[in-house]
Write an enzyme that holds these catalytic residues in place. Structure first.
Site, PDB file in Angstrom:
ATOM      1  CB  SER A  96      49.714  38.312   5.107  1.00 39.81           C
ATOM      2  OG  SER A  96      50.644  38.045   4.091  1.00 39.81           O
ATOM      3  CE  LYS A 171      53.639  39.229   4.368  1.00 47.15           C
ATOM      4  NZ  LYS A 171      54.368  39.518   3.145  1.00 47.15           N
ATOM      5  CE  LYS A 239      46.438  42.077   5.244  1.00 50.60           C
ATOM      6  NZ  LYS A 239      47.304  40.944   4.947  1.00 50.60           N
TER       7      LYS A 239
HETATM    8  P1  NAD Z   1      43.751  40.949  -3.587  1.00 54.14           P
HETATM    9  O1  NAD Z   1      42.758  41.804  -2.878  1.00 54.14           O
HETATM   10  O2  NAD Z   1      44.279  41.373  -4.919  1.00 54.14           O
HETATM   11  O3  NAD Z   1      43.181  39.438  -3.753  1.00 54.14           O
HETATM   12  C1  NAD Z   1      42.337  38.807  -2.839  1.00 54.14           C
HETATM   13  C2  NAD Z   1      41.289  38.007  -3.621  1.00 54.14           C
HETATM   14  O4  NAD Z   1      40.482  37.270  -2.694  1.00 54.14           O
HETATM   15  C3  NAD Z   1      40.333  38.888  -4.426  1.00 54.14           C
HETATM   16  O5  NAD Z   1      40.337  38.483  -5.777  1.00 54.14           O
HETATM   17  C4  NAD Z   1      38.979  38.694  -3.745  1.00 54.14           C
HETATM   18  O6  NAD Z   1      37.877  38.772  -4.639  1.00 54.14           O
HETATM   19  C5  NAD Z   1      39.137  37.285  -3.179  1.00 54.14           C
HETATM   20  N1  NAD Z   1      38.232  36.970  -2.073  1.00 54.14           N
HETATM   21  C6  NAD Z   1      37.947  37.709  -0.984  1.00 54.14           C
HETATM   22  N2  NAD Z   1      37.109  37.056  -0.166  1.00 54.14           N
HETATM   23  C7  NAD Z   1      36.841  35.851  -0.746  1.00 54.14           C
HETATM   24  C8  NAD Z   1      36.076  34.716  -0.378  1.00 54.14           C
HETATM   25  N3  NAD Z   1      35.383  34.674   0.760  1.00 54.14           N
HETATM   26  N4  NAD Z   1      36.049  33.657  -1.220  1.00 54.14           N
HETATM   27  C9  NAD Z   1      36.758  33.682  -2.390  1.00 54.14           C
HETATM   28  N5  NAD Z   1      37.505  34.717  -2.780  1.00 54.14           N
HETATM   29  C10 NAD Z   1      37.565  35.795  -1.981  1.00 54.14           C
HETATM   30  O7  NAD Z   1      44.969  40.774  -2.545  1.00 54.14           O
HETATM   31  P2  NAD Z   1      46.464  40.289  -2.866  1.00 54.14           P
HETATM   32  O8  NAD Z   1      47.321  41.485  -3.105  1.00 54.14           O
HETATM   33  O9  NAD Z   1      46.441  39.163  -3.838  1.00 54.14           O
HETATM   34  O10 NAD Z   1      46.877  39.765  -1.414  1.00 54.14           O
HETATM   35  C11 NAD Z   1      46.398  38.531  -0.881  1.00 54.14           C
HETATM   36  C12 NAD Z   1      47.169  38.250   0.406  1.00 54.14           C
HETATM   37  O11 NAD Z   1      48.577  38.172   0.112  1.00 54.14           O
HETATM   38  C13 NAD Z   1      47.004  39.338   1.480  1.00 54.14           C
HETATM   39  O12 NAD Z   1      46.942  38.731   2.741  1.00 54.14           O
HETATM   40  C14 NAD Z   1      48.279  40.158   1.327  1.00 54.14           C
HETATM   41  O13 NAD Z   1      48.638  40.815   2.523  1.00 54.14           O
HETATM   42  C15 NAD Z   1      49.288  39.071   0.933  1.00 54.14           C
HETATM   43  N6  NAD Z   1      50.449  39.565   0.179  1.00 54.14           N
HETATM   44  C16 NAD Z   1      50.297  40.442  -0.834  1.00 54.14           C
HETATM   45  C17 NAD Z   1      51.433  40.892  -1.510  1.00 54.14           C
HETATM   46  C18 NAD Z   1      51.315  41.913  -2.618  1.00 54.14           C
HETATM   47  O14 NAD Z   1      52.352  42.478  -2.998  1.00 54.14           O
HETATM   48  N7  NAD Z   1      50.138  42.168  -3.165  1.00 54.14           N
HETATM   49  C19 NAD Z   1      52.706  40.417  -1.154  1.00 54.14           C
HETATM   50  C20 NAD Z   1      52.823  39.467  -0.151  1.00 54.14           C
HETATM   51  C21 NAD Z   1      51.685  39.044   0.527  1.00 54.14           C
END
Ligand code: NAD
Length: 296
Positions: A96, A171, A239
């Site tokens: 997102s 979104k 965010k």
């Molecule tokens: P998270 O922080 O758990 O996962 C993100 C991952 O990306 C981490 O494992 C991190 O190490 C990795 N990362 C960061 N920079 C990187 C790079 N340059 N190269 C490779 N890996 C890298 O976050 P999440 O909860 O999985 O959310 C991810 C996205 O999904 C966000 O944009 C969030 O807003 C969206 N989202 C989350 C949810 C939720 O309930 N958690 C629901 C819908 C949407």
């Protein structure tokens, strides 16, 4: 079957990647943190050594990263996806992020012959595990049709909403509605409780009427337990609201209610609740009114 690369194995990415493995896809995965990579490799994926390496081994690369800067770094940065991509590769960014950032990344990708879709999701970790996420997708229709089967593995609904960036605009609309629903629930239930009515009875009385909602059904049972474990962390919702405010102002749309929701979340972050679930918005009201909305 297409070879898929998956970058970003956090709360959402890890179960999404595992569902693709279960469906029989060959997967190369990468994350800057080694732990989740090892877990998905254990489940049958190949280990990538960088975003470039993943792209060089894949027909389609899926990214699931926190926000616009991480997506830009992973795709456009040194040893990024575009360094390893072949012409014709498809990039599906399920993070997102700001719609403008999707458009910028897509423009750079196009210079290498890579076609991009922005495909953020709604549904959170439980639906990522079940493979029932809601995908909102922006980009060319023919590319969407090529990858829809792959998104169907991870999603319960997959909808093309328009050009690149439209997925993330959708979104942002989703996130405004969710934030304001949780705030409305919190305000109403704090009032009911301090006025002397059992909040669980209020919930049961109104959930089948016009005030009933998916948000109310998901968040109220947890609130009654005082359970604000994430789920979706307040800092991630900040965010999204920042992206919503920036996007709204750039197209000339005042968003007064979103601004209030943003300040409530900022206050919670300062108060040490940034890592709580966004259902924890309730705690802002509880502190103001000096009352706890709990099962009695
Ligand atoms: P998270 O922080 O758990 O996962 C993100 C991952 O990306 C981490 O494992 C991190 O190490 C990795 N990362 C960061 N920079 C990187 C790079 N340059 N190269 C490779 N890996 C890298 O976050 P999440 O909860 O999985 O959310 C991810 C996205 O999904 C966000 O944009 C969030 O807003 C969206 N989202 C989350 C949810 C939720 O309930 N958690 C629901 C819908 C949407």
């Amino acid at each position: 079957m297409e070879k898929i690369g998956f970058i970003g194995l956090g709360i959402m990415g890890k179960p999404m990647a595992k569902n693709l493995l279960k469906a029989g896809y060959s997967l190369t995965v990468y994350d800057v943190v080694p732990g989740p990579v090892a877990e998905v490799v254990e489940a049958g994926a190949q280990k990538g050594t960088s975003c470039k390496d993943v792209a060089s081994k894949s027909d389609i690369v899926i990214t699931m990263l926190p926000n616009s800067p991480e997506v830009k770094e992973a795709v456009l940065g040194k040893d990024g996806v575009l360094d390893g991509a072949k012409e014709g590769m498809i990039l599906i960014d399920t993070s997102s992020i700001a719609p403008l950032a999707s458009q910028e990344v897509s423009k750079e990708a196009a210079k290498k012959g890579v076609i991009m879709l922005d495909a953020p999701v709604s549904g959170g970790e439980p639906k990522a595990i079940d493979g029932t996420l809601a995908f909102m997708v922006g980009g060319p229709e023919d590319t969407f049709n090529k990858v829809k089967g792959i998104l169907d593995v991870m999603g319960g609904s997959v909808t093309l909403v328009g050009e690149i960036g439209s997925g993330n605009t959708t979104k942002l609309a989703n996130q405004i509605i969710v934030a304001l629903n949780i705030a409305a629930m919190s305000e109403a239930m704090t009032l009911a409780t301090k006025a002397g009515v059992d909040p669980e009875k209020v919930f049961n009385a109104i959930k089948g009427g016009l005030a009933g909602s998916t948000v109310l059904n998901a968040k109220m049972p947890l609130a009654l337990e005082g359970n604000f474990k994430p789920g979706f962390r307040i800092v991630l919702h900040i965010k999204d609201l920042q992206n919503a405010l920036d996007t709204a102002h750039s197209v000339g749309v005042p968003v007064p209610l979103s601004s209030v929701a943003m300040e409530i979340m900022q206050a919670l972050k300062v108060d040490g609740h940034g890592a709580d679930d966004h259902g924890g918005i309730l705690q802002f009201y509880e502190k103001l009114a000096k009352v706890e909305v709990r099962r009695q």
